[in-house]
Design a protein around this motif. Structure first.
Motif, mmCIF file in Angstrom:
data_model
loop_
_atom_site.group_PDB
_atom_site.id
_atom_site.type_symbol
_atom_site.label_atom_id
_atom_site.label_comp_id
_atom_site.label_asym_id
_atom_site.label_seq_id
_atom_site.Cartn_x
_atom_site.Cartn_y
_atom_site.Cartn_z
ATOM 1 N N CYS A 146 37.136 21.169 -81.548
ATOM 2 C CA CYS A 146 37.605 22.533 -81.853
ATOM 3 C C CYS A 146 36.980 23.551 -80.908
ATOM 4 N N MET A 147 35.698 23.364 -80.564
ATOM 5 C CA MET A 147 35.063 24.265 -79.599
ATOM 6 C C MET A 147 35.710 24.126 -78.224
ATOM 7 N N ALA A 148 36.045 22.898 -77.857
ATOM 8 C CA ALA A 148 36.712 22.690 -76.568
ATOM 9 C C ALA A 148 38.068 23.384 -76.538
ATOM 10 N N MET A 149 38.785 23.362 -77.668
ATOM 11 C CA MET A 149 40.063 24.088 -77.739
ATOM 12 C C MET A 149 39.834 25.588 -77.564
ATOM 13 N N GLY A 150 38.772 26.125 -78.189
ATOM 14 C CA GLY A 150 38.463 27.544 -78.026
ATOM 15 C C GLY A 150 38.135 27.902 -76.595
ATOM 16 N N VAL A 151 37.380 27.034 -75.915
ATOM 17 C CA VAL A 151 37.063 27.266 -74.497
ATOM 18 C C VAL A 151 38.342 27.222 -73.669
ATOM 19 N N LEU A 152 39.244 26.303 -73.993
ATOM 20 C CA LEU A 152 40.522 26.218 -73.276
ATOM 21 C C LEU A 152 41.333 27.498 -73.440
ATOM 22 N N PHE A 153 41.379 28.041 -74.657
ATOM 23 C CA PHE A 153 42.127 29.274 -74.893
ATOM 24 C C PHE A 153 41.526 30.443 -74.116
ATOM 25 N N CYS A 154 40.183 30.504 -74.057
ATOM 26 C CA CYS A 154 39.538 31.566 -73.283
ATOM 27 C C CYS A 154 39.805 31.406 -71.795
ATOM 28 N N SER A 155 39.933 30.172 -71.337
ATOM 29 C CA SER A 155 40.228 29.940 -69.920
ATOM 30 C C SER A 155 41.649 30.337 -69.584
ATOM 31 N N ILE A 156 42.566 30.085 -70.515
ATOM 32 C CA ILE A 156 43.977 30.438 -70.276
ATOM 33 C C ILE A 156 44.167 31.943 -70.357
ATOM 34 N N VAL A 157 43.598 32.574 -71.398
ATOM 35 C CA VAL A 157 43.756 34.021 -71.618
ATOM 36 C C VAL A 157 42.371 34.640 -71.760
#
Length: 203
Positions: A146-157
């Motif tokens: 779940c943290m990795a998904m959050g990091v991915l979202f911050c990287s995208i937007v």
């Protein structure tokens, strides 16, 4: 299911009374109304307790949503407040070290909360569980995912509002597309593919 049972039982009572008035014996009436006695033995939830089915799903889904939102917030606020350069400089230019230092306290807090949820459901409430140590390990991997998904979202937007909106959107859709309320094998192909991308699918 309860309403169906009541309606069928009521209808059977009316039919039974009519047949008895026609002179049929109770054995004949029973054989005509219910020739085969169906016995249900559900695997994994023999008590047919709705909470056993529903509580773990929604608890883990809500936990995933909170983890993704907090991860997006703590990372994107560095970008918003223009402190990301100092943050990266403190890690000597290593983004992996910077992320680990930023997210490790969050991981500890979420791990404590996740293990508390597992103990609440499977120890205190006595929900059926096959292998509790494996589930505890799965909880730690679930939090990392779940943290990795959050990091991915911050990287995208890289914007607090937009990244948290994306995180909330994915987190809410998780309840629908992971199979909590509808089986994945009966979904349309493109929607079923989405269910394999979110960490809740593997918890």
């Amino acid at each position: 299911k309860g309403f169906k049972t009541v309606s069928v039982t009521t209808a059977a009572g009316v039919v039974s009374a009519q047949m008895s008035a026609m002179g049929l014996t109770p054995d004949m009436v029973s054989a005509m109304i219910q020739p085969v006695d169906v016995q249900e033995h559900p695997i994994g939830n023999p008590w047919l307790n709705y909470s056993i089915y529903l509580s773990p799903s929604f608890c883990f889904g809500a936990l995933a949503l909170m983890i993704m939102l907090s991860t997006c917030l703590c990372i994107s606020m560095e970008i918003k407040n223009d402190t990301s350069r100092q943050w990266l400089a403190g890690a000597h230019g290593h983004i992996t070290v910077a992320l680990a230092g930023k997210l490790l306290p969050h991981f500890v807090v979420w791990s404590v909360m996740g293990q508390f949820m597992l103990s609440l459901l499977f120890c205190w409430q006595h929900f059926p569980c096959g292998n509790l140590p494996a589930l505890c390990l799965a909880m730690e991997l679930f939090i990392i995912g779940c943290m990795a998904m959050g990091v991915l979202f911050c990287s995208i937007v890289p914007n607090p509002r937009l990244s948290m909106t994306l995180s909330a959107l994915i987190g809410i859709l998780t309840f629908s597309f992971v199979g909590f309320s509808f089986p994945v094998q009966n979904m349309y192909g493109p929607i079923a593919i989405f269910s394999y991308l979110v960490p809740c699918r593997y918890m």
